[in-house]
Every structure is written in C-alpha cells, then in structure tokens.
Scaffold this motif. Structure first.
Motif, mmCIF file in Angstrom:
data_model
loop_
_atom_site.group_PDB
_atom_site.id
_atom_site.type_symbol
_atom_site.label_atom_id
_atom_site.label_comp_id
_atom_site.label_asym_id
_atom_site.label_seq_id
_atom_site.Cartn_x
_atom_site.Cartn_y
_atom_site.Cartn_z
ATOM 1 N N VAL A 199 49.831 -51.991 -34.674
ATOM 2 C CA VAL A 199 48.800 -52.096 -35.717
ATOM 3 C C VAL A 199 48.055 -50.782 -35.902
ATOM 4 O O VAL A 199 47.753 -50.375 -37.024
ATOM 5 C CB VAL A 199 47.807 -53.235 -35.379
ATOM 6 N N ILE A 200 47.750 -50.108 -34.815
ATOM 7 C CA ILE A 200 46.971 -48.872 -34.884
ATOM 8 C C ILE A 200 47.707 -47.800 -35.689
ATOM 9 O O ILE A 200 48.930 -47.662 -35.611
ATOM 10 C CB ILE A 200 46.654 -48.347 -33.460
ATOM 11 N N ARG A 201 46.936 -47.066 -36.486
ATOM 12 C CA ARG A 201 47.512 -45.960 -37.243
ATOM 13 C C ARG A 201 46.491 -44.828 -37.328
ATOM 14 O O ARG A 201 45.277 -45.053 -37.193
ATOM 15 C CB ARG A 201 47.947 -46.393 -38.639
ATOM 16 N N LYS A 202 46.983 -43.614 -37.552
ATOM 17 C CA LYS A 202 46.074 -42.485 -37.715
ATOM 18 C C LYS A 202 45.281 -42.673 -39.007
ATOM 19 O O LYS A 202 45.831 -43.085 -40.034
ATOM 20 C CB LYS A 202 46.845 -41.175 -37.755
ATOM 21 N N CYS A 203 43.992 -42.381 -38.932
ATOM 22 C CA CYS A 203 43.115 -42.511 -40.093
ATOM 23 C C CYS A 203 42.857 -41.114 -40.666
ATOM 24 O O CYS A 203 42.341 -40.237 -39.971
ATOM 25 C CB CYS A 203 41.806 -43.186 -39.694
ATOM 26 N N THR A 204 43.242 -40.900 -41.909
ATOM 27 C CA THR A 204 43.020 -39.599 -42.552
ATOM 28 C C THR A 204 41.871 -39.652 -43.552
ATOM 29 O O THR A 204 41.363 -38.616 -43.982
ATOM 30 C CB THR A 204 44.294 -39.129 -43.278
ATOM 31 N N GLU A 205 41.478 -40.881 -43.896
ATOM 32 C CA GLU A 205 40.372 -41.061 -44.847
ATOM 33 C C GLU A 205 39.736 -42.419 -44.590
ATOM 34 O O GLU A 205 40.443 -43.427 -44.485
ATOM 35 C CB GLU A 205 40.897 -40.980 -46.281
ATOM 36 N N ILE A 206 38.416 -42.455 -44.471
ATOM 37 C CA ILE A 206 37.721 -43.720 -44.249
ATOM 38 C C ILE A 206 37.791 -44.557 -45.526
ATOM 39 O O ILE A 206 37.392 -44.083 -46.600
ATOM 40 C CB ILE A 206 36.238 -43.487 -43.867
ATOM 41 N N PRO A 207 38.301 -45.790 -45.465
ATOM 42 C CA PRO A 207 38.394 -46.608 -46.687
ATOM 43 C C PRO A 207 37.014 -47.010 -47.212
ATOM 44 O O PRO A 207 36.064 -47.171 -46.440
ATOM 45 C CB PRO A 207 39.192 -47.836 -46.221
ATOM 46 N N ASP A 208 36.929 -47.161 -48.536
ATOM 47 C CA ASP A 208 35.658 -47.525 -49.170
ATOM 48 C C ASP A 208 35.106 -48.843 -48.640
ATOM 49 O O ASP A 208 33.880 -49.033 -48.569
ATOM 50 C CB ASP A 208 35.835 -47.622 -50.694
ATOM 51 N N LYS A 209 35.989 -49.762 -48.270
ATOM 52 C CA LYS A 209 35.553 -51.088 -47.806
ATOM 53 C C LYS A 209 34.942 -51.040 -46.402
ATOM 54 O O LYS A 209 34.466 -52.051 -45.890
ATOM 55 C CB LYS A 209 36.734 -52.062 -47.826
ATOM 56 N N PHE A 210 34.988 -49.850 -45.782
ATOM 57 C CA PHE A 210 34.488 -49.686 -44.409
ATOM 58 C C PHE A 210 33.529 -48.492 -44.417
ATOM 59 O O PHE A 210 33.885 -47.387 -44.015
ATOM 60 C CB PHE A 210 35.681 -49.437 -43.488
ATOM 61 N N PRO A 211 32.285 -48.693 -44.882
ATOM 62 C CA PRO A 211 31.369 -47.571 -45.141
ATOM 63 C C PRO A 211 30.794 -46.931 -43.882
ATOM 64 O O PRO A 211 29.610 -47.034 -43.575
ATOM 65 C CB PRO A 211 30.271 -48.227 -45.990
ATOM 66 N N GLN A 257 33.844 -53.721 -38.131
ATOM 67 C CA GLN A 257 33.339 -54.579 -39.202
ATOM 68 C C GLN A 257 34.210 -55.828 -39.218
ATOM 69 O O GLN A 257 35.436 -55.728 -39.263
ATOM 70 C CB GLN A 257 33.418 -53.835 -40.542
ATOM 71 N N LEU A 258 33.612 -57.010 -39.182
ATOM 72 C CA LEU A 258 34.380 -58.240 -38.977
ATOM 73 C C LEU A 258 34.916 -58.864 -40.257
ATOM 74 O O LEU A 258 35.641 -59.856 -40.207
ATOM 75 C CB LEU A 258 33.529 -59.263 -38.210
ATOM 76 N N GLY A 317 28.665 -55.389 -46.751
ATOM 77 C CA GLY A 317 27.441 -55.990 -47.260
ATOM 78 C C GLY A 317 26.477 -56.287 -46.136
ATOM 79 O O GLY A 317 26.784 -56.081 -44.951
ATOM 80 N N GLU A 318 25.288 -56.767 -46.493
ATOM 81 C CA GLU A 318 24.262 -57.048 -45.488
ATOM 82 C C GLU A 318 24.701 -58.106 -44.486
ATOM 83 O O GLU A 318 24.299 -58.067 -43.319
ATOM 84 C CB GLU A 318 22.968 -57.498 -46.187
ATOM 85 N N ASP A 319 25.496 -59.091 -44.958
ATOM 86 C CA ASP A 319 25.944 -60.161 -44.062
ATOM 87 C C ASP A 319 27.245 -59.801 -43.343
ATOM 88 O O ASP A 319 27.882 -60.648 -42.719
ATOM 89 C CB ASP A 319 26.121 -61.474 -44.838
ATOM 90 N N ASN A 320 27.644 -58.546 -43.439
ATOM 91 C CA ASN A 320 28.869 -58.078 -42.770
ATOM 92 C C ASN A 320 28.558 -56.739 -42.098
ATOM 93 O O ASN A 320 29.059 -55.696 -42.491
ATOM 94 C CB ASN A 320 30.004 -57.935 -43.793
ATOM 95 N N PRO A 321 27.728 -56.773 -41.062
ATOM 96 C CA PRO A 321 27.261 -55.522 -40.444
ATOM 97 C C PRO A 321 28.380 -54.770 -39.733
ATOM 98 O O PRO A 321 29.406 -55.354 -39.364
ATOM 99 C CB PRO A 321 26.209 -56.003 -39.438
ATOM 100 N N PRO A 354 32.187 -65.728 -37.329
ATOM 101 C CA PRO A 354 31.788 -64.352 -36.997
ATOM 102 C C PRO A 354 30.307 -64.153 -37.294
ATOM 103 O O PRO A 354 29.781 -64.696 -38.276
ATOM 104 C CB PRO A 354 32.659 -63.501 -37.930
ATOM 105 N N PRO A 355 29.606 -63.396 -36.468
ATOM 106 C CA PRO A 355 28.167 -63.169 -36.697
ATOM 107 C C PRO A 355 27.927 -62.372 -37.976
ATOM 108 O O PRO A 355 28.701 -61.479 -38.320
ATOM 109 C CB PRO A 355 27.734 -62.383 -35.462
ATOM 110 N N THR A 356 26.845 -62.731 -38.667
ATOM 111 C CA THR A 356 26.490 -62.034 -39.914
ATOM 112 C C THR A 356 25.263 -61.141 -39.732
ATOM 113 O O THR A 356 24.876 -60.437 -40.647
ATOM 114 C CB THR A 356 26.210 -63.055 -41.034
ATOM 115 N N LYS A 357 24.675 -61.205 -38.538
ATOM 116 C CA LYS A 357 23.511 -60.362 -38.236
ATOM 117 C C LYS A 357 23.622 -59.868 -36.801
ATOM 118 O O LYS A 357 24.315 -60.464 -35.986
ATOM 119 C CB LYS A 357 22.209 -61.148 -38.403
ATOM 120 N N LYS A 358 22.935 -58.798 -36.526
ATOM 121 C CA LYS A 358 22.876 -58.293 -35.161
ATOM 122 C C LYS A 358 21.667 -58.887 -34.445
ATOM 123 O O LYS A 358 20.697 -59.313 -35.069
ATOM 124 C CB LYS A 358 22.776 -56.770 -35.158
ATOM 125 N N GLY A 359 21.743 -58.901 -33.110
ATOM 126 C CA GLY A 359 20.600 -59.293 -32.305
ATOM 127 C C GLY A 359 20.396 -60.785 -32.148
ATOM 128 O O GLY A 359 19.345 -61.209 -31.660
#
Length: 675
Positions: free
Chosen positions: A246-258, A328-329, A334-338, A577-582
C-alpha cells in the motif's frame, strides 16, 4: 510373438489404490493391442504406492507406440484410482514413459501420450496425436466451465461445492480444508474457546487481550504485542508486514489531505521543510480511498460495526525508519475530520493508528490476498485446463503452481466468504462489504501490476539506497529473478524464435481465455489477448508462477505473526471514527475493538490461514515428473540451486534480528495457492 512389458505406478496419497478392474490398450502407428486386463493371480494389484509390471503379448508389431489407453471398470462398487505413470518396454529394448498423475473415476477411460512435451504445430495435422490433442481439450472445456460469482469479479469455476469439482483438482482429503472444522480446531488449540460463551461482551482492558495472547504467542507476535503502540512498529509494517503493497512515495500532498508545514514540523528531523523533504524523497503515503463508503457489516443487529477510509502520511527519519506523522480518518477534509498528529493526546494518536491498522487489515484480506493471489490464480488455472493439453510444455510447467487453488477457492466460497459464512462472524467488511471492495479494486487492477519489479517501481519504492530495510522488495526481486530465469530456460527449450510463440495456437487461446473470459475483457485491466515474442511469454508465465507462489506466501503466512495481537489488526471496530480530538480514553478504545467472540473467531482464522499444508511442496519442488526431457530437468536443478542461494542470503540477513523477515525465503514459499 512381440512382447511388451508394461509397468504401472499407483499414487501414494490416501485412497489412491483400487480394487476395480484395470484394462490397458497399446496404440501404435501400425496397429493396436487387444484390450488387456492387468491382473496377477493371487496378487492384490494397484495398492497405494505400488509399482506393478505386466506382460502384454501382441500378434504383430505395433510400430511406434503413440498412445496408451487405460480403462477402469467396477468390481463391487466404484473405487477411484490414482495413476502416477505407465512405462512401456518394447520388444526392441526401448523404454517409453507415459506420465499420468490423475484420477480414474467411475468407468471413464484415460488416453495418455508419451512424456515428451510438444507444441501443437509439431503434431501432424491429420495424425492420431493431433486428434487426441483436440479431443482432450474438447472434454476439458466441458468439464472446466467459467462462472461469474459476483458481477465485476474475475470469473471462477462453475461449481457450488468442493465435491462438484473434477476429481483431479480436489484436495486429497477434504477434511484438511474444512474451514468450519479447522476454525473450531484452531480455537480449541489456541485455548480461546473459554471466551466464546461471552460472545458479545467487551474486553476489560489490553491486559485482557494479553491473558489469552500469552498462550498462543510466537517470537514475532510477542514482539508486536510489546511494541505495537510505538510509531516505529506502526511504520515498519507498511514495509514488511502482511500488506507491504500500500505504501508509496509521496511527491505531492493531495488536496484532500491538507497537511501544512506547521502541522508536521515537530516530526521532521533534518531541518528541512515539508516541501524539501518531499523533493528529497523522504515522504510516503498510505491512502485507503478504496474503503470510502464501503458498507459495514450489519449481519448482527445487536452489534454496530464501522469502517473508515484513512490517509496516513509517513516520514523516513534519519535512522531510515518509516514513522507516521499525520493521519486523517476520512477522505473529505473538514472540522469533523481532524488530522491526528504524534503530538496529540496519547489516546487520540493511538486510536487513529488503530483505525489505520484496521483499514489495512480489510484491504489486505480482500484485495491484496483474496483478489490478487487467490482469484487471479484461479483464472490462470481454469484457462490452463481449458486451453492447454497435458502434452503442452506450458501445461507441464504451470500445473504444480495451480495445485489445489481451484479447490481452496471453491471451499472458501462454500464456507468462508459466502453469505452468512465464517467471514461474516468477525469482519467489519462481512455481509457484503468485501464484495464491494473487490468490485472497486477490479476497476484499477492491471496486468502490469502483477509484474513484481514494475509494481514496486510504480509506487516509487524501488531504490534500496532510499529504503534500505524494505525486505519484501529485496527478497521479492531475488525470487522474481530466479523464477523468470527458470521460465526463460524452459521457454528456450521449446520455442526457437518469436514466430514459434505466434504460431502456437494453444498458448494464444490460453492467453485470450484469461483476458476475454477470466477477466471479462475489462478494458482497464490491459491483460494481453495474444503474445508475440518469447520475452512476452516468459514475462506472462513468470507472473503466473510468482503470483501463485511468492506473492501469496508474502501476504498470507505472516497473518498470525502480525494480526494475532488484535489491537494491531482489528478485524472490526464497534465505535465510529472520532470526529474531534480530546474525547478519547482507554475505555473508549477497548470498547471500539472487537468483542470477545469476534476476537476468538479472528484468532482462529489468522492461525488457520497461516499454516502450511501437510506434505507441502515448496518452490522448486517437482516430485511429479511431467517433464521427461533432460534439458528441463537440468533447468529445474539450476532453479533449485538459485533458490537455495536466495534462501542462504535471507537466512544470513535474518541472523540475530528481533524481527526477521522470512516470508519470501524460497524454503517457505509453497508452489501454489492452497490455503
């Protein structure tokens, strides 16, 4: 009168012998012998493991013996017989070998050609041998029929149960692959049956898991238990665990993972920015987008189960360890996907990693393991039986590498991954989610992805300097090279030039059957419909052998090592999956993990799936001599020598390691997908 001495060898497996009548007819270029009953008075013929000799007297010279016909007729009740081979000594002192290695059932006959491998263009167009070739394939195509198990899947064998399969591809003992029986035995042997009566109750804490685990541990699984919370262990598994694809080299951070510099700067060790680390090749990513929206198991209305589609960013630190730096889970930011970080609260970070490990488990079981080794090997096997006669050198080459594959898959569809099967009992993708996963994965499944070195390169994981501890890659490339060299040696014996490949109508039919029927002509899969060169043929056959042997071994036999400590590979999660931290504590995490009953089923499963078959045949072992030609036997000997050198390299590397990697050691790679 000419006299021929016929020697008949019976198999050594259970129930190979027979009390039925065995008749033999010699068929030569000048005539045929009379149908002769093979029987010695006061002697029990055709016992298991027996080698019996008989004299066959004929009225005239038969010429060159082309075929031997064997018939089995009922004595009291039908008694199946397994014939290994027949040899014929002619009146002129010649010995002719007729490999058989098949079952004779009911009153059916078997007609054998001598053991010399021949391409179809080398048989006379109107000759007896050519007719035999066509007749054999006509019968095989009636026996081995394609059937769609689920829409969008590779095709499977047309059989609802193991007992419906042709006798030649059934297991010698069906009890050995009875999943229900094996799981029950595993649960009993693992001493976890005491927890089954509390099926839906939660564990109290991690110490509860440890109490049952300490009775069943091995060296690696114990190390996993002791270190699973640590980031280095989490990262290591992407390289050398059960699912190292599954693991691959990352050359660019995807927009969906800010991800920003500020989020990860505390995890970067070299004083470089995130952008600079990306350019240096030190950032990797594991994206479980395939899991997004997959239906969670709802077969048990009393227990809600949940799935996630996480994205995990990984960093190669100054010690060349792969470390997680952000998770990111879900796929939509978004706010509910920390985005969870190593600097977060201990339990927030622990639960985020557990969710990644659970998603990895689902992708591993359903895509990496089931689809990409079991189901694709079955496609190759069915097409082989349908399009290649026993005399074809490629049939002889591939047969040991599809041994029991169709049988184990049929048994799995019958008991394990069927509706309400054992898979549903413990897995979050049970109840249909696993079907969705295969269907989705088929949309991106390509022929090229089965070429091991190409698959590694496509993920940007091919540099040993950049990733010195990627043992799956290193060992896999060594085994791939050994397999490809062996296949090339055999291909060069029978195919003089590229045109010989093009003129082989049977190999072309085999390749077309795989693509057009087995893979249902899916455009995106890009499986070839024909082969034009020897090089293409070598690559194709290397894929078949490597997938069935090495790739399956790499992703199957480590399951108990890496998945038996349940917090490291939860087969299901009982809280979303948790939507908030703490907001997470230890109690919440334990209540998220599988309950006692599902944990026990999971332990039984990963233990049973990690066991070798009785009398396992490992890569390079070919006890059934389908080939009789000396050059092929020499190629086999060289193959074993090359594999032995690979084994030695791996053994030396593993010396003294706390986490040895041995799944791709040739002495631990079975020839075929059989478990």
């Amino acid at each position: 009168m000419p006299n021929y001495t016929v020697t008949v060898a019976t198999g050594t497996q259970w129930f190979a012998g027979t009390d039925d009548y065995i008749y033999l007819t010699l068929m030569g270029t000048e005539g045929c012998s009379e149908r002769t009953l093979l029987d010695k008075p006061l002697y029990n013929d055709f016992e298991r493991g027996a080698v019996d000799s008989y004299d066959v007297t004929v009225g005239e010279d038969l010429g060159e013996i082309e075929l031997v016909k064997i018939e089995k007729k009922k004595y009291w009740v039908h008694d199946d017989w397994y014939c290994k081979y027949i040899t014929v000594k002619t009146p002129y002192g010649d010995y002719i070998e007729f490999p058989c290695f098949r079952w004779l059932v009911d009153d059916k006959e078997v007609v054998l050609r001598d053991g010399r491998a021949r391409l179809p263009q080398h048989d006379k167009k109107a000759g007896v041998a050519k007719q035999h070739r066509h007749k054999e394939l006509e019968q095989r195509q009636k026996t081995y029929r394609w059937k769609e198990w689920h829409p969008g899947f590779p095709m499977s064998i047309d059989a609802k149960a193991h007992s419906e399969l042709p006798r030649d591809i059934q297991f010698d003992s069906e009890k050995g692959v009875d999943f229900v029986l094996n799981y029950s035995k595993a649960i009993e042997n693992l001493y976890v049956n005491q927890f089954m009566h509390m099926f839906q109750s939660s564990w109290g804490d991690f110490a509860d898991f440890e109490r049952i685990f300490m009775r069943i541990k091995n060296t690696i699984s114990e190390y996993v238990m002791e270190h699973w919370k640590e980031d280095f262990m989490f990262g290591y598994q992407f390289l050398n665990g059960c699912n190292p694809v599954v693991i691959r080299k990352c050359t660019e951070i995807p927009d969906k993972f800010p991800i920003t510099q500020k989020l990860v700067e505390n995890s970067l060790e070299r004083g470089l920015t995130l952008e600079e680390e990306l350019k240096e090749g030190n950032i990797f990513i594991a994206d479980y987008e395939l899991m997004d929206g997959v239906t969670a198991n709802a077969t048990d209305p009393c227990t809600l189960q949940y799935l996630a589609a996480p994205i995990c960013l990984l960093y190669k630190n100054s010690q060349n360890k792969i470390m997680p730096v952000a998770i990111q889970l879900g796929q939509t930011p978004g706010e509910d996907n920390p985005i969870f970080l190593p600097t977060d609260d201990e339990y927030d970070w622990m639960l985020a990693k557990i969710w990644v490990r659970s998603s990895d488990f689902h992708v591993h079981q359903t895509v990496t393991h089931l689809l990409r080794t079991h189901l694709i090997s079955e496609v190759f096997g069915i097409a082989m039986f349908r399009q290649l006669p026993a005399v074809h050198p490629v049939f002889k080459l591939l047969l040991p590498h599809i041994r029991f594959t169709i049988a184990i898959n049929t048994k799995a569809r019958e008991q394990l991954i069927c509706e309400c099967g054992l898979f549903d009992k413990a897995n979050g993708t049970g109840g249909g989610g696993h079907v969705e996963l295969v269907q989705r994965s088929m949309k991106t499944f390509t022929y090229k992805s089965l070429i091991f070195p190409e698959a590694i390169k496509e993920r940007g994981m091919d540099s040993k300097e950049e990733l010195p501890y990627y043992f799956y890659r290193d060992d896999g490339c060594r085994v791939w090279e050994a397999v490809a060299n062996f296949v090339a040696d055999v291909v060069n014996i029978y195919y003089e030039k590229d045109e010989t490949v093009q003129e082989d109508e049977e190999i072309q039919a085999f390749v077309k059957d795989v693509c057009s029927f087995g893979m249902q002509d899916f455009d995106q899969c890009e499986f070839p419909k024909s082969l034009q060169t020897k090089e293409q043929l070598v690559e194709y056959l290397s894929i078949v052998i490597f997938t069935a042997s090495a790739q399956h071994a790499a992703v199957n036999f480590g399951q108990f090592d890496w998945c038996s400590w349940i917090p490291n590979s939860p087969p299901t999660m009982r809280k979303p999956p948790p939507t908030k931290k703490g907001e997470v504590d230890l109690k919440y995490i334990v209540e998220s993990l599988p309950d006692r009953g599902r944990s026990c089923w999971h332990l039984g499963a990963v233990w049973a799936l990690s066991q070798f078959q009785e009398n396992e045949l490992f890569l390079g072992m070919y006890p059934d001599e389908h080939f009789i030609e000396k050059p092929v036997k020499e190629a086999m000997a060289q193959f074993r020598k090359n594999l032995g050198e690979v084994t030695k390299v791996i053994k030396n590397r593993n010396e003294g390691k706390k986490l040895p990697y041995y799944y791709l050691s040739p002495d631990r790679i079975p020839n075929s997908v059989a478990v």
